[in-house]
Design a protein around this motif. Sequence first.
Motif, mmCIF file in Angstrom:
data_model
loop_
_atom_site.group_PDB
_atom_site.id
_atom_site.type_symbol
_atom_site.label_atom_id
_atom_site.label_comp_id
_atom_site.label_asym_id
_atom_site.label_seq_id
_atom_site.Cartn_x
_atom_site.Cartn_y
_atom_site.Cartn_z
ATOM 1 N N THR A 1 -6.518 -4.120 -14.544
ATOM 2 C CA THR A 1 -6.217 -2.705 -14.332
ATOM 3 C C THR A 1 -4.709 -2.466 -14.331
ATOM 4 O O THR A 1 -4.226 -1.500 -14.926
ATOM 5 C CB THR A 1 -6.839 -2.228 -12.998
ATOM 6 N N SER A 2 -3.968 -3.345 -13.679
ATOM 7 C CA SER A 2 -2.510 -3.189 -13.636
ATOM 8 C C SER A 2 -1.900 -3.324 -15.022
ATOM 9 O O SER A 2 -0.984 -2.575 -15.370
ATOM 10 C CB SER A 2 -1.896 -4.209 -12.663
ATOM 11 N N GLY B 1 0.659 -2.194 -10.660
ATOM 12 C CA GLY B 1 0.032 -1.290 -11.620
ATOM 13 C C GLY B 1 0.486 0.141 -11.459
ATOM 14 O O GLY B 1 0.695 0.852 -12.445
ATOM 15 N N THR B 2 0.656 0.584 -10.216
ATOM 16 C CA THR B 2 1.060 1.981 -10.009
ATOM 17 C C THR B 2 2.497 2.236 -10.452
ATOM 18 O O THR B 2 2.851 3.379 -10.730
ATOM 19 C CB THR B 2 0.894 2.416 -8.539
ATOM 20 N N CYS C 1 -2.095 -4.189 -7.193
ATOM 21 C CA CYS C 1 -2.298 -2.742 -7.324
ATOM 22 C C CYS C 1 -0.965 -1.997 -7.348
ATOM 23 O O CYS C 1 -0.773 -1.073 -8.150
ATOM 24 C CB CYS C 1 -3.165 -2.226 -6.177
ATOM 25 N N GLU D 1 -12.459 -9.618 -8.051
ATOM 26 C CA GLU D 1 -11.577 -8.470 -7.838
ATOM 27 C C GLU D 1 -10.123 -8.774 -8.215
ATOM 28 O O GLU D 1 -9.421 -7.920 -8.749
ATOM 29 C CB GLU D 1 -11.642 -8.006 -6.383
ATOM 30 N N ILE E 1 -4.322 -8.749 -3.655
ATOM 31 C CA ILE E 1 -4.758 -7.473 -4.223
ATOM 32 C C ILE E 1 -3.748 -6.337 -4.042
ATOM 33 O O ILE E 1 -3.425 -5.645 -5.009
ATOM 34 C CB ILE E 1 -6.146 -7.066 -3.673
ATOM 35 N N TYR F 1 0.843 -1.206 0.000
ATOM 36 C CA TYR F 1 0.000 0.000 0.000
ATOM 37 C C TYR F 1 0.873 1.251 0.000
ATOM 38 O O TYR F 1 0.567 2.228 -0.688
ATOM 39 C CB TYR F 1 -0.941 0.016 1.204
ATOM 40 N N MET G 1 2.332 2.069 -3.412
ATOM 41 C CA MET G 1 1.403 2.615 -4.401
ATOM 42 C C MET G 1 1.583 4.120 -4.555
ATOM 43 O O MET G 1 1.326 4.674 -5.619
ATOM 44 C CB MET G 1 -0.040 2.306 -4.000
ATOM 45 N N ARG H 1 -8.218 -6.411 -10.779
ATOM 46 C CA ARG H 1 -6.989 -5.682 -10.421
ATOM 47 C C ARG H 1 -5.845 -6.022 -11.359
ATOM 48 O O ARG H 1 -5.030 -5.163 -11.703
ATOM 49 C CB ARG H 1 -6.584 -5.969 -8.975
ATOM 50 N N HIS I 1 -2.309 -0.081 -16.693
ATOM 51 C CA HIS I 1 -1.363 0.935 -16.226
ATOM 52 C C HIS I 1 0.051 0.687 -16.773
ATOM 53 O O HIS I 1 0.802 1.640 -16.973
ATOM 54 C CB HIS I 1 -1.322 0.983 -14.700
#
Length: 188
Positions: free
Chosen positions: A161-162, A131-132, A128, A154, A124, A95, A98, A158, A165
């Motif tokens: 989504t990654s 991806g960032t 994430c 999810e 997850i 986290y 990110m 995710r 990105h």
Amino acid sequence: AAPFLVSTLEIGASPYAHFHSRAQQNLPRIAALFLPSPQDQKTARKAAQELLRAVAEAERWHRELGQTLDSPSVTNVLPGLALLLQSAQADHAAYSLMGFGSLAAPLTSNLIAKAEVSTGPAKIPFLCALGTIGPAASNAVPLLTRIVREASGEEQTRAITSLGHIGPAAGAAAPLLATLLATEPTIA
């Protein structure tokens, strides 16, 4: 109150730091009021004191991290987060990463390793964080593609989504994503 305190501290915006000394004096006593037996009260006091120590430590850590992020380089923080990725608090490190964006690229392999061994919702934060990082996390494309193919819900979202990105560097996943979109239009 504990989840609120923890989530407030995790985002690094604790406006309640000035209440710490007052809470330190009163929280153990207040917690004990809700428990009938002396043994439960003793346990509650100890737990409350541990919570307060954890809150104080988290506030200190966030202040130091904030000062570091204001400096020209964050490279001195990455080794600490790499160590945290190897601990039981690996999700907290993910986290935190990110917020670093592409500066977290040196830890891409660490995030991939954690995502490979994590299951379900525990995976997850690592997806994430990858991806960032964006295009610099292109070596995560095989893992993310496998997750898109094998997972659902999810976890799959995710991973998709990654890949988005990561951008053009994730081109190898395009055929799978096109097939998935054609067969499961609700994914979009």
